[in-house]
Design a protein around this motif. Structure first.
Motif, short mmCIF file in Angstrom:
data_model
loop_
_atom_site.label_atom_id
_atom_site.label_comp_id
_atom_site.label_asym_id
_atom_site.label_seq_id
_atom_site.Cartn_x
_atom_site.Cartn_y
_atom_site.Cartn_z
N LYS A 90 0.76 -1.17 -0.03
CA LYS A 90 0.03 -0.02 0.04
C LYS A 90 0.80 1.32 0.08
CE LYS A 90 -4.45 -1.40 2.24
NZ LYS A 90 -5.14 -1.32 3.52
N ALA A 91 2.03 1.31 0.74
CA ALA A 91 2.80 2.31 0.77
C ALA A 91 3.52 2.63 -0.68
CB ALA A 91 3.80 2.38 2.11
N ALA A 92 3.86 1.61 -1.36
CA ALA A 92 4.63 1.53 -2.24
C ALA A 92 3.79 1.84 -3.53
CB ALA A 92 5.42 0.34 -2.76
N HIS A 93 2.41 1.78 -3.57
CA HIS A 93 1.51 1.74 -4.72
C HIS A 93 1.35 3.29 -5.19
CE1 HIS A 93 -2.79 1.45 -6.37
NE2 HIS A 93 -1.92 0.87 -7.12
N GLU A 94 1.63 3.56 -6.40
CA GLU A 94 1.61 4.90 -7.08
C GLU A 94 0.32 5.00 -7.89
OE1 GLU A 94 5.43 5.65 -9.05
OE2 GLU A 94 6.53 5.48 -7.20
N GLY A 95 -0.40 4.04 -7.99
CA GLY A 95 -1.82 4.26 -8.56
C GLY A 95 -1.81 3.51 -9.73
N ARG A 96 -0.92 2.55 -9.97
CA ARG A 96 -0.70 2.00 -11.49
C ARG A 96 -0.70 0.39 -11.25
NH1 ARG A 96 3.06 4.17 -15.99
NH2 ARG A 96 1.73 2.49 -17.02
N GLY A 97 -0.92 -0.01 -10.08
CA GLY A 97 -1.05 -1.43 -9.81
C GLY A 97 0.23 -2.10 -9.14
N VAL A 98 0.49 -3.17 -8.33
CA VAL A 98 1.60 -3.66 -7.90
C VAL A 98 1.84 -4.98 -8.25
CG1 VAL A 98 2.30 -4.51 -5.57
CG2 VAL A 98 0.89 -2.58 -5.55
N LEU A 99 3.31 -5.36 -8.58
CA LEU A 99 3.56 -6.70 -8.77
C LEU A 99 4.36 -7.15 -7.66
CD1 LEU A 99 3.99 -8.72 -11.10
CD2 LEU A 99 6.51 -7.99 -11.08
N LEU A 100 3.86 -8.15 -7.18
CA LEU A 100 4.78 -8.91 -6.10
C LEU A 100 5.56 -9.94 -6.57
CD1 LEU A 100 1.51 -9.75 -3.84
CD2 LEU A 100 3.08 -7.78 -3.41
N SER A 101 6.95 -9.97 -6.14
CA SER A 101 7.85 -10.93 -6.56
C SER A 101 8.67 -11.39 -5.46
CB SER A 101 8.68 -10.43 -7.76
OG SER A 101 9.51 -11.29 -8.37
N GLN A 116 -2.07 -10.50 -1.66
CA GLN A 116 -2.59 -10.24 -2.93
C GLN A 116 -4.26 -10.20 -2.78
OE1 GLN A 116 -1.04 -11.49 -6.82
NE2 GLN A 116 -2.47 -13.03 -6.46
N ASP A 117 -4.91 -11.11 -2.30
CA ASP A 117 -6.27 -11.04 -2.36
C ASP A 117 -6.76 -10.08 -1.58
OD1 ASP A 117 -5.99 -13.67 -3.33
OD2 ASP A 117 -6.40 -14.89 -1.60
N ARG A 118 -6.26 -9.70 -0.48
CA ARG A 118 -6.69 -8.58 0.23
C ARG A 118 -6.52 -6.99 -0.58
NH1 ARG A 118 -7.43 -9.89 5.85
NH2 ARG A 118 -7.97 -7.65 6.20
N LEU A 119 -5.48 -7.17 -1.15
CA LEU A 119 -5.08 -5.91 -1.93
C LEU A 119 -6.14 -5.85 -3.07
CD1 LEU A 119 -0.95 -6.20 -1.89
CD2 LEU A 119 -2.47 -4.18 -0.89
N ARG A 120 -6.54 -6.89 -3.51
CA ARG A 120 -7.29 -6.70 -4.91
C ARG A 120 -8.84 -6.30 -4.49
NH1 ARG A 120 -5.70 -12.20 -8.20
NH2 ARG A 120 -3.94 -11.37 -9.16
N GLU A 121 -8.95 -6.91 -3.09
CA GLU A 121 -10.28 -6.75 -2.41
C GLU A 121 -10.41 -5.10 -2.37
OE1 GLU A 121 -10.88 -8.89 1.15
OE2 GLU A 121 -10.74 -10.81 -0.02
N ALA A 122 -9.37 -4.52 -2.19
CA ALA A 122 -9.27 -3.08 -1.71
C ALA A 122 -9.18 -2.25 -3.08
CB ALA A 122 -7.96 -2.82 -0.72
N GLY A 123 -9.17 -2.93 -3.93
CA GLY A 123 -9.41 -2.22 -5.33
C GLY A 123 -7.98 -2.02 -6.20
N ARG A 127 -0.59 -8.49 -8.84
CA ARG A 127 -0.16 -9.63 -9.86
C ARG A 127 1.05 -10.20 -9.00
NH1 ARG A 127 -1.56 -8.26 -15.05
NH2 ARG A 127 -3.55 -6.96 -14.74
N THR A 128 1.47 -11.39 -9.38
CA THR A 128 2.57 -12.15 -8.57
C THR A 128 3.29 -12.90 -9.71
OG1 THR A 128 1.37 -12.31 -6.54
CG2 THR A 128 3.29 -13.77 -7.04
N VAL A 129 4.66 -12.69 -9.52
CA VAL A 129 5.50 -13.51 -10.34
C VAL A 129 6.65 -14.03 -9.16
CG1 VAL A 129 7.45 -13.57 -11.93
CG2 VAL A 129 5.52 -12.39 -12.54
N THR A 130 6.56 -15.55 -9.11
CA THR A 130 7.50 -16.00 -7.92
C THR A 130 8.76 -16.43 -8.66
OG1 THR A 130 6.61 -18.33 -8.35
CG2 THR A 130 5.85 -17.10 -6.44
N VAL A 131 9.87 -16.45 -8.09
CA VAL A 131 11.17 -16.65 -8.67
C VAL A 131 11.41 -18.37 -8.49
CG1 VAL A 131 13.66 -15.98 -8.90
CG2 VAL A 131 12.06 -14.30 -8.25
N THR A 132 11.71 -18.91 -9.64
CA THR A 132 11.94 -20.30 -9.45
C THR A 132 13.37 -20.64 -10.06
OG1 THR A 132 10.82 -20.62 -11.62
CG2 THR A 132 9.63 -20.68 -9.28
N ASP A 133 14.45 -20.11 -9.99
CA ASP A 133 15.50 -20.23 -10.62
C ASP A 133 16.48 -21.56 -10.29
OD1 ASP A 133 15.95 -18.63 -8.31
OD2 ASP A 133 18.08 -18.19 -8.72
#
Ligand code: ADP
Ligand code: MG
Length: 573
Positions: A90-101, A116-123, A127-133
């Protein structure tokens, strides 16, 4: 060995405070971690990264223009809680969405997904990209199950650069995924790490031996060999990584090698290895581009190194070389930044204590008493639970349960003092457990307490049938939350017989204490029986067979908790 600390329990808080004091040019503190202290001219997608502490510069050292917007910082080697993730996002959000990684670890996946579920509920579009290297952690046909190690650097840098260049959330997500698809890593270790205040290392590698594929929290390796020469090590890493070249990358493609020190390998040693890596890659016909040698994802003072190969295409090339400025990683020059005036960290998640019926407040007092007893029991059992978890997992189950239950007990008694009923006391306790316990078990215990509370409410007395219904609801919620079923070798194997036996015995007419005692026996027997199973989920999955003969730590601790609660119920009766 970690020599410098004050109170070991406060190590992370103290370290974060020092990091923030030293890094105000890039970051400012918020609940749960840090976010950038500056803004660009135009708002961008926010890239939020994170995980447990102990991996610096992952994750907070990678926050700044051109890289991450925020880092969520969990306890040592323990996932941050969903609440912390939400707060940083929430603190990082600049109005254009959040990518969690973040790296693909069970505990992180549970907490970040919940956030992520709660952020979406809050409008907030999230999205999420997990790292699997890490190629050692699952075979190629199960790439999505692999865990993340130094490939974090590549995926976060790509996402951060894409955001900086103004791409929308769809594109930032796509590019982060592309970076992950084209990144492979393999690590080796010569010795374990010792957490602050601990007298023994979290895990060990025999003298003179090298574990291949050992995880950054000490998850067991796939192989153990004598320590080779630097050139032989380079050969092992390069060969295995080249054998996993992404399908759509040409054998003569452009490759960024990243040689990562895990904590206590000297830079000069790394360069000795790198010399051979560079030569071998060139001999293999790939074009070596912009190598990195240093510490990018560490594991406290673990002795070990990992090699990452990023197979560039045109898009990734441009993003990898884009400018960025963070405490730990800088490239080119970044200008036009404006300092953000710090707003008060309005934490709207803190629940207030509402009115409660007298009977429910009495039940809440029993809850607080039970959690106190559980915390005391776990103080005694922490070493043993850690030992069991070390056999196939990462050894933190004891510490996690200890920290989580202590925080839960403290939160419950504060709530009770403030007049809370059962629901509210359990809600506060569950949130505290998830925050401080971290890891998979922290997420699950947090969820269990909150669900049990929701079933009990603040308005009614808690009798045997209400308690049994609450335990049943807690079981269902955890199974849908963690997606485990009986036989996966998780705490579910103890929870299900406990809840079912309690329900059945009460239905047969047993008194609560008798029914609970029979159910606790069933949980204990089931926990012991997990020794015969192979783990299919969670951290122990990677090394399932190794856990044969040892029970599941989470099932064992669950059974112990039911036994302790029985004693409290008896005292209270
Ligand atoms: P981590 O695995 O993150 O290190 P802990 O060591 O504290 O967390 O807890 C490990 C325990 O979590 C396991 O022993 C198992 O009982 C439990 N666990 C793991 N995955 C799941 C799941 N999907 N559902 C229920 N319990 C799980
Ligand atoms: Mg563990």
């Amino acid at each position: 060995m970690t020599r410098l600390f004050n109170d070991p329990d406060e190590f992370v808080e103290d370290s974060v405070a020092g990091f923030v004091a030293a890094s105000g040019r890039w970051v400012r503190p918020v609940t749960g971690g840090v976010v950038r202290s500056t803004r660009g001219a135009e708002p961008t997608v926010a890239v939020v990264v994170g995980g447990g502490s102990g991996h610096y510069p992952a994750f907070a050292g990678l926050v700044g223009p051109g890289f991450a917007h925020g880092a969520v910082m969990g306890n040592l080697f323990a996932s941050p809680s969903a609440h912390q993730v939400r707060s940083v996002a929430k603190a990082a959000h600049e109005g254009r969405g959040v990518l969690l990684s973040y790296g693909n670890y069970a505990g992180d996946v549970l907490h970040f997904t919940q956030a992520q579920d709660r952020l979406r509920e809050a409008g907030i579009d999230c999205r999420t990209v997990t790292v699997t290297d890490d190629i050692s952690s699952a075979p190629p046909h199960e790439r999505e199950k692999r865990r993340g190690i130094a490939g974090d650097l590549v995926v976060f840098k790509t996402a951060g650069a894409a955001a900086e260049q103004g791409h929308d959330l769809d594109d930032v997500e796509r590019l982060a995924r592309l970076a992950n698809d084209r990144t492979r890593s393999l690590g080796v270790a010569f010795g374990g790490c010792t957490l602050p205040g601990a007298t023994e290392p979290l895990f060990t590698v025999p003298q003179g031996r090298m574990a291949v594929g050992l995880g950054i929290h000490g998850e067991p390796g796939i192989d153990e060999v004598d320590i080779p020469t630097a050139a032989e090590l380079a050969q092992l890493l390069v060969e295995r990584l080249l054998a996993e070249r992404p399908d759509d990358a040409a054998p003569t493609g452009r490759v960024v090698p990243i040689l990562n020190g895990l904590g206590s390998v000297k830079y000069e040693e790394l360069y000795v290895v790198y010399g051979a890596v560079d030569r071998l890659l060139t001999e293999a016909g790939v074009e070596v581009v912009s190598p990195e040698v240093g510490e990018f994802c560490t594991s406290f003072d673990m002795a070990g190194v990992s090699l990452t190969l990023l197979w560039l295409d045109d898009e990734l090339d441009r993003l990898w070389h884009a400018s960025c400025d963070t405490p730990a990683f800088r490239r080119g020059s970044v200008d036009g930044r404006v300092v953000v005036t710090t707003v008060a960290d309005d934490d709207d998640e803190i629940e207030t204590i509402g009115p409660a019926a007298e009977e429910s407040r009495r039940a809440a007092a029993v809850v607080a008493h039970a959690l106190d007893a559980v915390a005391a029991m776990l103080d005694d059992q922490a070493d043993e639970l850690g030992r069991i978890d070390r056999i196939a997992g990462d050894g933190d189950h004891g510490i996690g349960m200890q920290r989580g239950s202590r925080a839960a007990a403290a939160a419950a008694s504060r709530a009770v003092t403030a007049g809370a009923g059962a629901r509210t006391a359990l809600q506060h306790a569950g949130d505290a457990w998830a925050d401080k316990g971290g890891g998979t078990s922290g997420a699950i215990w947090g969820e269990m307490l909150v669900d049990l509370g929701a079933a009990l409410g603040d308005d009614d007395a808690v009798d045997a049938s209400a308690l049994s219904a609450g335990v049943g609801r807690m079981k269902d919620a955890v199974m849908s939350f963690g997606k485990a079923t009986v036989g996966d070798k998780t705490m579910i194997d103890a929870i299900v017989p406990f809840a079912d036996t309690l329900r059945d015995r009460l239905a047969q007419g047993d008194a609560l204490l008798d029914a609970w005692a029979t159910a606790a026996d069933a949980a204990q027997a089931a926990a012991e029986a997990t020794a015969q199973l192979t783990a299919r989920l969670g951290r122990a999955r990677t090394h399932g067979d190794r856990s044969l003969g040892t029970p599941d730590p989470g099932a064992v601790s669950f059974a112990l908790v039911t036994r302790t609660v029985l004693d409290v119920l008896k005292e209270d009766a």
